[in-house]
Write an enzyme that holds these catalytic residues in place. Sequence first.
Site, PDB file in Angstrom:
ATOM      1  CE1 TYR A 161      -9.563 -11.493   0.583  1.00  0.00           C
ATOM      2  CE2 TYR A 161      -7.923 -12.632  -0.734  1.00  0.00           C
ATOM      3  CZ  TYR A 161      -8.602 -11.483  -0.409  1.00  0.00           C
ATOM      4  OH  TYR A 161      -8.334 -10.311  -1.088  1.00  0.00           O
ATOM      5  CE  LYS A 165     -11.731 -10.644  -2.280  1.00  0.00           C
ATOM      6  NZ  LYS A 165     -12.517  -9.403  -2.468  1.00  0.00           N
TER       7      LYS A 165
END
Length: 256
Positions: A161, A165
């Site tokens: 994750y 990002k």
Amino acid sequence: MTDLPQRFALTGTTAVVTGASRGLGVTICDVLSAAGADIVAVARDNALLSETRTIVESHDRRCLTIAADLHDPTAIQHVAECIRDAVGNATILVNNAGMSIPKSLIEQSIEEWDAILNLNLRAPWLMARALAPGMIAQGGGKIVNISSMASGVALTDHGAYVASKAGLNGLTKVMTAEWARHNIQANAICPTVVWTPMGERVWGAGNKLQLFLEKVPAGRVATPEEVADLVLYLASPASGMVNGQEIFVDGGYTAL
């Protein structure tokens, strides 16, 4: 005299919002349509998309719903074709769809890693790649990428994750480098935990959230409205000189 409401109005625009069937995506559709935008709501669940349509239409705005799995590049091409056929060129793109499968770097599987990167990073690129030519042809547009506070800090059990990002923030800067001359503003919003169904699923077990909030000066999570209102600003004429930015909505976490 400054016409403040007009600077934040979206009348005459069409906003494409991914991940529009639940949580933050629904709130973004609500806020943008209340400001005057017609909405193209994209998500996997067609039944839930009908609920989004009802919200948008309550503001007397049009809502096109497109059921698609953005893990699949061919589905993204289908979305782009549906948009061109139904509404022409989009004015605003909000890349909101995202996912997280919290596991340590050792425990995360290759399949999970690929799924997270494909939705959180590849899909925003493909959506922007498909819609930017239309924005260029019409003289400008707005791209808002929903990133995360985790793009700038280490977060255990969120390796894929965090990587996705951080990559999205970098992608946003390249969008700016290539498209700013065409009057396209691309920016990334980097929220802390937002209390949506996804936020509750990831952070709701045990005392995980409480331990995190002890490090947040504001002492709380963000609301969907606090993020959606920033989307409105970045999608509006008021933000015409804001480009390539990573804007953290984190209650002061990254200030420490």
